[in-house]
Design a protein around this motif. Sequence first.
Motif, PDB file in Angstrom:
ATOM      1  N   SER A 193      70.153  77.806  45.089  1.00 51.57           N
ATOM      2  CA  SER A 193      70.489  78.157  43.698  1.00 51.57           C
ATOM      3  C   SER A 193      69.427  79.042  43.037  1.00 51.57           C
ATOM      4  N   ARG A 214      71.894  77.818  49.915  1.00 50.23           N
ATOM      5  CA  ARG A 214      73.159  77.818  49.189  1.00 50.23           C
ATOM      6  C   ARG A 214      72.986  78.444  47.813  1.00 50.23           C
ATOM      7  N   THR A 215      74.057  79.048  47.344  1.00 52.25           N
ATOM      8  CA  THR A 215      74.141  79.620  45.998  1.00 52.25           C
ATOM      9  C   THR A 215      72.983  80.572  45.707  1.00 52.25           C
ATOM     10  N   HIS A 241      71.918  84.440  44.879  1.00 54.32           N
ATOM     11  CA  HIS A 241      72.434  85.695  44.326  1.00 54.32           C
ATOM     12  C   HIS A 241      71.367  86.763  44.511  1.00 54.32           C
TER      13      HIS A 241
END
Length: 254
Positions: free
Chosen positions: A116, A138-139, A141
Motif C-alpha cells: 500500500s 500489494r496495492t 501505485h
Amino acid sequence: MFAMFENEHFRKQKMPLCGYGGLGMLLNQRQMQMLEALKKEERLSVKALAQRFWVSEMTVRRDLKLLEGEGYIQRYSGGALIKSNEGALPVKYRKLLHTRQKATLAGKAKKHLHDSMSVFIDTSSTCMYLIPLLAEYRTIHVISNSVQTVMAAAERGLACTLIGGDYDSHDMCTVGSLSERFLRDIHPDIAFFSSAGLSDDGLITDDNEQQTAARKVVMENCRRNIFLFESHKLHKTYLYTVCRAEELADLIIL
C-alpha cells in the motif's frame, strides 16, 4: 608450402587501428571489423557477432574483453556497445550497463518498501531495477515521468501513472513546464532517484537541466527521498545541483 606459411603469417599479423581515440592499439583484422560493425550498429550481441564473423562465442567474448580493456567499447551481459560517454547513451542502452550493481542497489532499497504505497521512480536506468521488487507487494501505485518505467510496471500488473509533458526521446521521459505542473500536484509516499554524480562532500548533481528541475519538484512534495548511486558515479560533479546528501531519507551507494 611457403604460400601456406605466408597466408597463416598474414592472418596472425596485427594491424594498426586509426580513428578510435588515438589509443594506438594494434588489432587484428577481425577485431577491427568488429569495431566497425559496432560503430555502425551501436549495439550488437555476442551471438550476432559470432554469426557475422564465423567464430565461436568464446572467441567473440575474448575479443570484446580486449577491446573494452583498451577503452573502445563497453560490454554488457550478452553483447557490447561502442564506447561513449555513458550519460550520452540513450536510456535503452544505459539500462544494459552495470546490471549487477543496479540490481544490488535495488535490493538494498527494498528495506523501504511495503504494501500500500505510492512510489515515484525517476527517469534513471538505475531506479528501473526497482520495478520487479515492487511487484512483490500489494496495492503499489507507481508514478513516473519515465515511459520505460511505466511500461515495465504495467507489464507486472502494477497500477501506474505516467506524468505528462514534453517527450524526451533520448531518455524516453517527459520533461518541461507541463511535466513540472503535473508533478506539483502529486504527493508520493516515497521517491527513488539516481543522478549523474555524487561529489566527495555530498553534493548530488546532474548534466540535464530539465530532469533536475523535475526531480526537485518531486522532492518538495515527498517526505522520503532516496538516491541510488553505482560506484562509477562517485567523486563526480556536474553543472546542475539536485540536492545535498544530508537532505535525503537515505543514500544508497556501492
